[in-house]
Scaffold this motif. Structure first.
Motif, PDB file in Angstrom:
ATOM      1  N   ALA A   1      79.627  37.581   6.925  1.00  0.00           N
ATOM      2  CA  ALA A   1      78.867  36.793   6.860  1.00  0.00           C
ATOM      3  C   ALA A   1      79.469  35.333   5.752  1.00  0.00           C
ATOM      4  CB  ALA A   1      77.305  36.644   5.811  1.00  0.00           C
ATOM      5  N   PRO A   2      78.784  34.518   6.142  1.00  0.00           N
ATOM      6  CA  PRO A   2      79.819  33.814   4.594  1.00  0.00           C
ATOM      7  C   PRO A   2      79.820  34.324   3.427  1.00  0.00           C
ATOM      8  CG  PRO A   2      78.882  32.412   6.937  1.00  0.00           C
ATOM      9  CD  PRO A   2      78.150  33.310   6.351  1.00  0.00           C
ATOM     10  N   GLY A   3      80.671  34.512   2.886  1.00  0.00           N
ATOM     11  CA  GLY A   3      80.729  33.989   1.034  1.00  0.00           C
ATOM     12  C   GLY A   3      80.474  35.473   0.597  1.00  0.00           C
ATOM     13  N   LYS A   4      80.476  35.902   1.919  1.00  0.00           N
ATOM     14  CA  LYS A   4      79.847  37.681   2.122  1.00  0.00           C
ATOM     15  C   LYS A   4      80.718  39.055   2.353  1.00  0.00           C
ATOM     16  CE  LYS A   4      75.627  37.631   2.238  1.00  0.00           C
ATOM     17  NZ  LYS A   4      73.676  38.375   2.425  1.00  0.00           N
ATOM     18  N   GLU A   5      81.062  40.658   2.191  1.00  0.00           N
ATOM     19  CA  GLU A   5      82.806  41.009   2.049  1.00  0.00           C
ATOM     20  C   GLU A   5      81.954  41.307   4.009  1.00  0.00           C
ATOM     21  OE1 GLU A   5      83.321  43.079  -2.383  1.00  0.00           O
ATOM     22  OE2 GLU A   5      82.778  44.164  -0.085  1.00  0.00           O
ATOM     23  N   ARG A   6      83.112  41.740   4.489  1.00  0.00           N
ATOM     24  CA  ARG A   6      82.189  42.218   5.181  1.00  0.00           C
ATOM     25  C   ARG A   6      81.946  43.533   5.593  1.00  0.00           C
ATOM     26  NH1 ARG A   6      88.228  42.334   9.808  1.00  0.00           N
ATOM     27  NH2 ARG A   6      87.722  39.961   9.111  1.00  0.00           N
ATOM     28  N   GLU A   7      80.776  44.081   6.415  1.00  0.00           N
ATOM     29  CA  GLU A   7      80.738  44.993   6.504  1.00  0.00           C
ATOM     30  C   GLU A   7      80.088  46.251   7.367  1.00  0.00           C
ATOM     31  OE1 GLU A   7      75.644  44.843   5.508  1.00  0.00           O
ATOM     32  OE2 GLU A   7      75.672  43.075   6.799  1.00  0.00           O
ATOM     33  N   PHE A   8      79.501  47.074   7.197  1.00  0.00           N
ATOM     34  CA  PHE A   8      80.035  47.796   8.533  1.00  0.00           C
ATOM     35  C   PHE A   8      78.607  48.113   9.021  1.00  0.00           C
ATOM     36  CE2 PHE A   8      80.426  52.258  10.423  1.00  0.00           C
ATOM     37  CZ  PHE A   8      79.005  52.305  10.464  1.00  0.00           C
ATOM     38  N   VAL A   9      78.818  47.998  10.323  1.00  0.00           N
ATOM     39  CA  VAL A   9      77.506  48.280  10.965  1.00  0.00           C
ATOM     40  C   VAL A   9      77.603  49.363  12.233  1.00  0.00           C
ATOM     41  CG1 VAL A   9      76.880  46.744  13.325  1.00  0.00           C
ATOM     42  CG2 VAL A   9      77.674  45.160  11.063  1.00  0.00           C
ATOM     43  N   ALA A  10      78.040  49.807  12.770  1.00  0.00           N
ATOM     44  CA  ALA A  10      78.628  51.421  13.820  1.00  0.00           C
ATOM     45  C   ALA A  10      79.793  51.664  13.665  1.00  0.00           C
ATOM     46  CB  ALA A  10      77.866  50.683  14.997  1.00  0.00           C
ATOM     47  N   ALA A  11      79.741  53.350  14.125  1.00  0.00           N
ATOM     48  CA  ALA A  11      80.862  53.391  15.154  1.00  0.00           C
ATOM     49  C   ALA A  11      81.041  54.293  15.254  1.00  0.00           C
ATOM     50  CB  ALA A  11      81.880  53.720  13.925  1.00  0.00           C
ATOM     51  N   THR A  12      81.250  54.923  16.293  1.00  0.00           N
ATOM     52  CA  THR A  12      81.504  55.556  17.793  1.00  0.00           C
ATOM     53  C   THR A  12      82.634  56.154  17.927  1.00  0.00           C
ATOM     54  OG1 THR A  12      80.652  56.101  19.869  1.00  0.00           O
ATOM     55  CG2 THR A  12      81.950  55.009  19.467  1.00  0.00           C
TER      56      THR A  12
END
Length: 128
Positions: A40-51
């Protein structure tokens, strides 16, 4: 050279759904981990999901558990992120990523730094 192309983003009202797609090409093997991240703008990249391409249970961030579902179609080399019950706080650019190592765990595969390959991202905007 691995290439990842995301699609499916857009504008949706809160409570709605979207399905993101990630097309993978160029040397994806069964041991790869495929992840989704968002920023998101102004935020760090964050984990959502993985497989993993080879199968098994997917990992999810607490913030999306129960609302998002990750799936894949190995024959088509596609990874999907079905997003339901979307909230305004889900608004972000969503990225598909690939990690060629054989290791897969919540603590490891949720780290953006371990992924070698990234797509260009697709914008998801959730209006209230």
């Amino acid at each position: 050279q691995v290439q990842l192309v995301e699609s499916g983003g857009g504008l949706v009202q809160a409570g709605g759904s979207l399905r993101l797609s990630c097309a993978a090409s160029g040397g994806i093997f069964s041991g790869y981990t495929m992840g989704w991240f968002r920023q998101a703008p102004g935020k760090e990249r964050e984990f959502v999901a993985a497989t993993r391409w080879s199968g098994g249970s997917a990992l999810y961030a607490d913030s999306v558990e129960g609302r998002f579902t990750l799936s894949r179609d190995n024959a088509k080399r596609m990874v999907y992120l079905q997003m339901n019950s979307l909230k305004p706080e889900d608004t972000a650019v969503y990225y598909c990523a690939a990690d060629p190592t054989q290791y897969f765990s919540n603590s490891y595969s949720s780290r953006a730094t371990i992924y070698d390959y990234w797509g260009q991202g697709t914008q998801v905007t959730v209006s209230s």
